[in-house]
Motif scaffolding. Structure first.
Motif, PDB file in Angstrom:
ATOM      1  N   VAL A   4      13.101  -0.643   7.818  1.00  0.00           N
ATOM      2  CA  VAL A   4      13.124  -0.280   6.404  1.00  0.00           C
ATOM      3  C   VAL A   4      13.548   1.176   6.307  1.00  0.00           C
ATOM      4  O   VAL A   4      12.953   2.044   6.939  1.00  0.00           O
ATOM      5  CB  VAL A   4      11.738  -0.475   5.747  1.00  0.00           C
ATOM      6  N   SER A   5      14.583   1.458   5.511  1.00  0.00           N
ATOM      7  CA  SER A   5      15.051   2.829   5.290  1.00  0.00           C
ATOM      8  C   SER A   5      14.517   3.323   3.952  1.00  0.00           C
ATOM      9  O   SER A   5      14.567   2.611   2.952  1.00  0.00           O
ATOM     10  CB  SER A   5      16.576   2.879   5.261  1.00  0.00           C
ATOM     11  N   ARG A   6      14.006   4.541   3.956  1.00  0.00           N
ATOM     12  CA  ARG A   6      13.489   5.157   2.735  1.00  0.00           C
ATOM     13  C   ARG A   6      14.022   6.574   2.626  1.00  0.00           C
ATOM     14  O   ARG A   6      14.281   7.232   3.634  1.00  0.00           O
ATOM     15  CB  ARG A   6      11.962   5.195   2.742  1.00  0.00           C
ATOM     16  N   LEU A   7      14.172   7.062   1.397  1.00  0.00           N
ATOM     17  CA  LEU A   7      14.596   8.429   1.158  1.00  0.00           C
ATOM     18  C   LEU A   7      13.446   9.376   1.458  1.00  0.00           C
ATOM     19  O   LEU A   7      12.330   9.169   0.981  1.00  0.00           O
ATOM     20  CB  LEU A   7      15.028   8.624  -0.295  1.00  0.00           C
ATOM     21  N   ALA A   8      13.715  10.421   2.221  1.00  0.00           N
ATOM     22  CA  ALA A   8      12.682  11.403   2.534  1.00  0.00           C
ATOM     23  C   ALA A   8      12.548  12.413   1.406  1.00  0.00           C
ATOM     24  O   ALA A   8      11.444  12.805   1.035  1.00  0.00           O
ATOM     25  CB  ALA A   8      13.010  12.117   3.842  1.00  0.00           C
ATOM     26  N   GLN A   9      13.686  12.842   0.862  1.00  0.00           N
ATOM     27  CA  GLN A   9      13.693  13.841  -0.205  1.00  0.00           C
ATOM     28  C   GLN A   9      14.856  13.565  -1.145  1.00  0.00           C
ATOM     29  O   GLN A   9      15.831  12.929  -0.767  1.00  0.00           O
ATOM     30  CB  GLN A   9      13.861  15.247   0.378  1.00  0.00           C
ATOM     31  N   VAL A  10      14.744  14.085  -2.349  1.00  0.00           N
ATOM     32  CA  VAL A  10      15.809  13.967  -3.350  1.00  0.00           C
ATOM     33  C   VAL A  10      16.107  15.373  -3.863  1.00  0.00           C
ATOM     34  O   VAL A  10      15.173  16.151  -4.109  1.00  0.00           O
ATOM     35  CB  VAL A  10      15.378  13.037  -4.509  1.00  0.00           C
ATOM     36  N   PRO A  11      17.391  15.732  -4.037  1.00  0.00           N
ATOM     37  CA  PRO A  11      17.719  17.078  -4.514  1.00  0.00           C
ATOM     38  C   PRO A  11      17.145  17.369  -5.903  1.00  0.00           C
ATOM     39  O   PRO A  11      16.940  16.467  -6.712  1.00  0.00           O
ATOM     40  CB  PRO A  11      19.253  17.068  -4.583  1.00  0.00           C
ATOM     41  N   PHE A  18      16.837   6.853  -7.812  1.00  0.00           N
ATOM     42  CA  PHE A  18      15.986   6.900  -6.637  1.00  0.00           C
ATOM     43  C   PHE A  18      15.091   8.123  -6.663  1.00  0.00           C
ATOM     44  O   PHE A  18      15.468   9.171  -7.169  1.00  0.00           O
ATOM     45  CB  PHE A  18      16.832   6.945  -5.353  1.00  0.00           C
ATOM     46  N   SER A  19      13.911   7.976  -6.095  1.00  0.00           N
ATOM     47  CA  SER A  19      13.013   9.111  -5.912  1.00  0.00           C
ATOM     48  C   SER A  19      12.593   9.126  -4.450  1.00  0.00           C
ATOM     49  O   SER A  19      12.806   8.155  -3.721  1.00  0.00           O
ATOM     50  CB  SER A  19      11.799   8.984  -6.830  1.00  0.00           C
ATOM     51  N   ALA A  20      12.000  10.231  -4.012  1.00  0.00           N
ATOM     52  CA  ALA A  20      11.539  10.316  -2.630  1.00  0.00           C
ATOM     53  C   ALA A  20      10.602   9.151  -2.330  1.00  0.00           C
ATOM     54  O   ALA A  20       9.736   8.811  -3.132  1.00  0.00           O
ATOM     55  CB  ALA A  20      10.832  11.645  -2.408  1.00  0.00           C
ATOM     56  N   GLY A  21      10.813   8.522  -1.203  1.00  0.00           N
ATOM     57  CA  GLY A  21      10.010   7.367  -0.819  1.00  0.00           C
ATOM     58  C   GLY A  21      10.615   6.042  -1.229  1.00  0.00           C
ATOM     59  O   GLY A  21      10.127   4.987  -0.824  1.00  0.00           O
ATOM     60  N   SER A  22      11.686   6.066  -2.030  1.00  0.00           N
ATOM     61  CA  SER A  22      12.325   4.821  -2.456  1.00  0.00           C
ATOM     62  C   SER A  22      12.952   4.096  -1.271  1.00  0.00           C
ATOM     63  O   SER A  22      13.570   4.714  -0.406  1.00  0.00           O
ATOM     64  CB  SER A  22      13.418   5.096  -3.488  1.00  0.00           C
ATOM     65  N   LYS A  23      12.804   2.789  -1.258  1.00  0.00           N
ATOM     66  CA  LYS A  23      13.410   1.962  -0.214  1.00  0.00           C
ATOM     67  C   LYS A  23      14.898   1.820  -0.514  1.00  0.00           C
ATOM     68  O   LYS A  23      15.286   1.509  -1.638  1.00  0.00           O
ATOM     69  CB  LYS A  23      12.733   0.600  -0.182  1.00  0.00           C
ATOM     70  N   THR A  24      15.742   2.055   0.489  1.00  0.00           N
ATOM     71  CA  THR A  24      17.187   1.927   0.286  1.00  0.00           C
ATOM     72  C   THR A  24      17.773   0.741   1.023  1.00  0.00           C
ATOM     73  O   THR A  24      18.838   0.280   0.668  1.00  0.00           O
ATOM     74  CB  THR A  24      17.924   3.206   0.734  1.00  0.00           C
TER      75      THR A  24
END
Length: 93
Positions: A4-11, A18-24
């Motif tokens: 499972v890939s998730r975003l660590a941070q968002v600019p 998407f927000s940090a922690g969102s599954k991609t």
């Protein structure tokens, strides 16, 4: 294995969906041994059919699991039922 890939941070000021922690992404991988190599295959479960149905052979043929990586066997256990492969580069950018 389920990956499972998730975003660590968002600019800052990011206006996407998407927000940090969102599954991609989600994917299931399997390991297959062929001689002195281990292949990683990406599995798909979008279409399935019971083994007893005639359509099963068509489902298998149209959902072939591609090889996404191959690794040499680095070491083997005493009874040859366990193996070691180096996968660091597979998991790091």
């Amino acid at each position: 294995m389920l990956l499972v890939s998730r975003l660590a941070q968002v600019p800052t000021d990011y206006f996407g969906f998407f927000s940090a922690g969102s599954k991609t992404a989600e994917q299931v991988i399997t390991f297959e041994r062929k001689n002195d190599k281990i292949f990683i295959r990406k599995q798909s479960y979008n279409a399935v059919a019971a083994d007893t149905l005639p359509v099963n052979s068509s489902v298998k043929a149209n959902n072939f699991a591609p090889i996404i990586a191959a690794f040499p066997i680095e070491a083997m256990g005493e009874n040859s039922t366990t193996i070691v492969i180096e996968m660091t580069d597979f998991f790091t950018p």
